[in-house]
Design an enzyme around this catalytic site. Structure first.
Site, mmCIF file in Angstrom:
data_model
loop_
_atom_site.group_PDB
_atom_site.id
_atom_site.type_symbol
_atom_site.label_atom_id
_atom_site.label_comp_id
_atom_site.label_asym_id
_atom_site.label_seq_id
_atom_site.Cartn_x
_atom_site.Cartn_y
_atom_site.Cartn_z
ATOM 1 N N LYS A 87 0.810 -1.220 0.000
ATOM 2 C CA LYS A 87 0.000 0.000 0.000
ATOM 3 C C LYS A 87 0.846 1.276 0.000
ATOM 4 C CE LYS A 87 -4.207 -1.774 0.083
ATOM 5 N NZ LYS A 87 -5.077 -1.647 -1.116
ATOM 6 N N GLU A 109 -9.988 5.457 3.081
ATOM 7 C CA GLU A 109 -10.762 4.345 3.607
ATOM 8 C C GLU A 109 -9.788 3.222 3.929
ATOM 9 O OE1 GLU A 109 -10.094 4.800 0.518
ATOM 10 O OE2 GLU A 109 -9.401 2.808 -0.091
ATOM 11 N N SER A 376 1.900 -9.647 -0.747
ATOM 12 C CA SER A 376 1.557 -8.224 -0.678
ATOM 13 C C SER A 376 1.669 -7.628 0.714
ATOM 14 C CB SER A 376 0.147 -8.012 -1.224
ATOM 15 O OG SER A 376 -0.771 -8.826 -0.521
#
Lengths: 394, 267
Positions: A87, A109, A376
């Site tokens: 991210k 969010e 990830s």
């Protein structure tokens, strides 16, 4: 493929209140300028080198691979990035754009909290005010990440509407944005939402695949047979897929959250079990009923618990360039345990879906195959969920 | 042929006043309760109704309309109930439009949806999240069905874009009075009038102002410069807070009568 007006053929586009058009245009322009601005690229590259920890390494997992048909399995270690997931790649890019647009406040969010933590981190680094919307249900599932965001100086607003998960957090963030659009950038965390988000977030995440493609070539002297990634909104998947799209011989496989199983209706496998619709400003696959109402999704993984998916994935699916499969909660948790015990790497439950997919694909392709998996995120945030699942007393 | 909504604005313009348009979600507070509310609004002299298609993810709506939409959805409201409510309003002699987020239209089928609106006596549809760039199919569908397509513009909409959006509008242009979501406000933003002025330079269509309008004073002020005033959350709040349906309808009628008077004091 046409990306005009942010379309991937019939997918994508903009389905938003007119009030947001100005901000989306401004963002698109800032992003387009940044793409060709050497100063922006230098700044982002420097941040990745000195802050994110890029390039992320490739790890071969031989003991895990024994359980996956003996294929050669390579993990792209996005879990080792600062803040613990992919991210941060997107967040730093958008934070730089926020600064360029002269905005002082970001909203975001979050589902699992990975994007919220990354956004709060970037806000701290750039001195921006930061508000994170998080479904009330998720604030309970991911209480550790809530604390992290607060420690980083962000305000976390629990959203008690609807299913109290990621979808409702996005609704609330969009309401905030409509109201405060002059001062605020909505730092969306995935490749969904109205144009330019799907293309912009992909542009900030595609570094994963660009690095990995070179690393695999260097290590094995050939391209992998398959590239695998988990899919919620789809940002880590598009990030690792993108550089391989022209390599037609490389299979691209997205693993969706199958929850209790597609047949139970309790899942978050939007492409496998959904239909075409419009949600959160974009046309893609959606979990919906006959009246077009969004159906609540279910997954043990908060980060995949979303009833939509990025429009580029819908497109890649329809043209047959990428395949999408569903992994149940149980399959994901088995892979979670396996990687932890065979390799000493505790993956995020999201990423465990990709690992579970690799176990199947490895068996299908056999020992000569090379599989590249996007790991990830790391599983620190999931220890509580995993302990409950495996019956470990805390 | 003019829709009944278009006929209404011809009439109110000839009377030199603005029209009062009430918003209520279909199926709220119940299927029959909604119809009773529409009857009460008609009796009080409201000029037109906007019937909401309740949606699971209403990003343009504040807490009041969200709550009403939830109640309506729990009551099983879908396309059939929306059309039945529309038909009822038409029978009650009120020009009526449906307001809906885009996905329910797409799910139902764009052409079919427009045809059903027409078949049930509806004048048109307000689509708050359909951008003109995505509206080619909808334009053809509404034209074929002979209904109005009403788009919402905002204070942030540039002059250039206003011209393009209003070109796609028929019936009226919906002007959002402020940057934000639906819900009552204590004051009307001064941006509303300047937005209406900017819209007028692009079109001769009637302009109705909505978002945050709830009191007689606000209605009177907006009626001074707009062709229509849209009130939603104020009516819904009354029904949400009422101790029973009868009391709710009584308070609803009282507010409607008050606003009907307000709309006639604007000029």
């Amino acid at each position: 493929m046409s990306e005009i007006l942010g379309h991937f053929e019939s997918y994508g586009g903009r389905f938003v209140p007119e009030a947001l058009i100005g901000a989306l245009d401004e963002l698109e322009e800032a992003h387009n300028l940044a793409l060709v601005d050497p100063e922006f690229q230098r700044e982002l590259k420097h941040l990745h080198l000195t802050y994110t920890g890029r390039p992320s390494i490739l790890t071969e997992v031989k003991r895990f691979a024994v359980h996956a048909g003996g294929a050669q399995i390579l993990l792209k270690r996005e879990d080792l990035n600062h803040t613990g997931s992919h991210k941060i790649n997107n967040v730093l890019g958008q934070a730089l754009l926020t600064k360029r647009m002269g905005k002082k406040r970001i909203i975001a969010e979050t589902g699992a909290g990975q994007h919220g933590v990354a956004a709060a981190t970037a806000a701290a680094l750039f001195g921006l005010e930061c508000v994170i919307y998080m479904g009330e249900e998720d604030t309970k599932r991911q209480s550790l990440n809530v604390a992290r965001m607060k420690l980083l100086g962000a305000e976390v607003i629990p959203v008690s509407a609807g299913s109290r998960t990621l979808k409702d957090a996005i609704n609330e963030a969009m309401r905030d944005w409509v109201t405060n659009v002059d001062t605020t950038h909505y730092l969306l965390g995935t490749v969904a939402g109205p144009h330019p988000f799907p293309t912009m977030v992909r542009d900030f995440q595609k570094i994963i695949g660009e690095e990995a493609r070179e690393q695999v070539l260097e290590l094995t002297s050939r391209l992998p047979d398959a590239v695998l990634a988990c899919i919620g909104g789809g940002s880590n998947a598009i990030g690792i897929f993108h550089a391989f799209i022209p390599d037609k011989q490389v299979r691209l496989i997205g693993l969706e959250a199958g929850g209790d199983g597609i047949e139970t209706g309790r899942h978050a496998a939007t492409i496998t079990g959904g239909s075409v619709g419009v949600l959160h400003g974009t046309r893609s696959y959606v979990l919906q009923d006959e009246n077009g109402q969004t159906v609540e999704s279910h997954s043990i993984s908060a980060g995949l618990d979303y009833p939509g998916v990025g429009p580029e994935h819908a497109y890649l699916h329809d043209i047959g360039r990428a395949e999408y499969r569903a992994i149940t909660d149980d399959q994901a948790m088995a892979a979670f345990a396996l990687l932890s015990k065979t390799e000493g790497i505790i993956p995020a439950i999201e990423s465990a879906h990709a690992l579970a997919g690799a176990i199947n694909v490895g068996k299908e392709l056999g020992p000569d195959a090379i599989l590249l998996i996007n790991l990830s995120g790391r599983g620190d945030k999931d220890v509580q969920t995993a302990a409950t699942y495996f019956g470990i007393e805390l | 042929m003019a829709t009944s909504l278009e006929a209404l604005f011809i009439k109110t313009r000839s009377e030199n006043r603005a029209a009062l348009i009430a918003y209520i979600p279909a199926g709220f507070p119940s299927q029959q309760g909604c119809k009773n509310a529409i009857s009460a609004l008609a009796r009080a002299g409201v000029d037109a109704v906007e019937i909401g298609f309740p949606y699971s993810d209403p990003v343009m709506d504040g807490p009041t309309i969200q709550a009403a939409a939830n109640i309506s959805l729990q009551g099983g409201t879908g396309a059939a109930e929306v059309f039945s409510t529309l038909n009822f309003a038409n029978q009650a002699g009120l020009p009526a439009v449906v307001m809906t987020y885009w996905n329910p239209i797409e799910r139902y089928g764009v052409d079919r949806f427009a045809q059903e609106i027409a078949r049930n006596g509806g004048s048109g549809v307000v689509t708050p999240d359909l951008t003109i760039e995505e509206s080619d199919g909808w334009k053809l569908a509404t034209q074929a069905a002979g209904i109005n397509s009403i788009y919402v513009v905002a204070p942030s909409t540039t002059d250039d874009r206003l011209a393009r959006v209003t070109q796609r509008c028929s019936g009226f242009v919906y002007a959002a009075s402020l940057m934000g979501v639906t819900g009552t406000r204590t004051t009307i933003s001064s941006g509303a009038q300047s937005l209406v002025d900017r819209i007028r330079k692009t079109t001769s269509l009637p302009i109705a102002v909505g978002l945050g309008v709830s009191t007689r004073e606000q209605v009177r002020d907006v009626a001074g410069f707009a062709d229509g005033v849209i009130v939603g959350s104020a009516f819904i709040k009354i029904l949400l807070q009422a101790r029973d349906e009868e009391a709710g309808l009584e308070s609803l009628s009282a507010l409607a009568q008050d606003l009907v008077a307000g709309v006639r004091q604007g000029r």
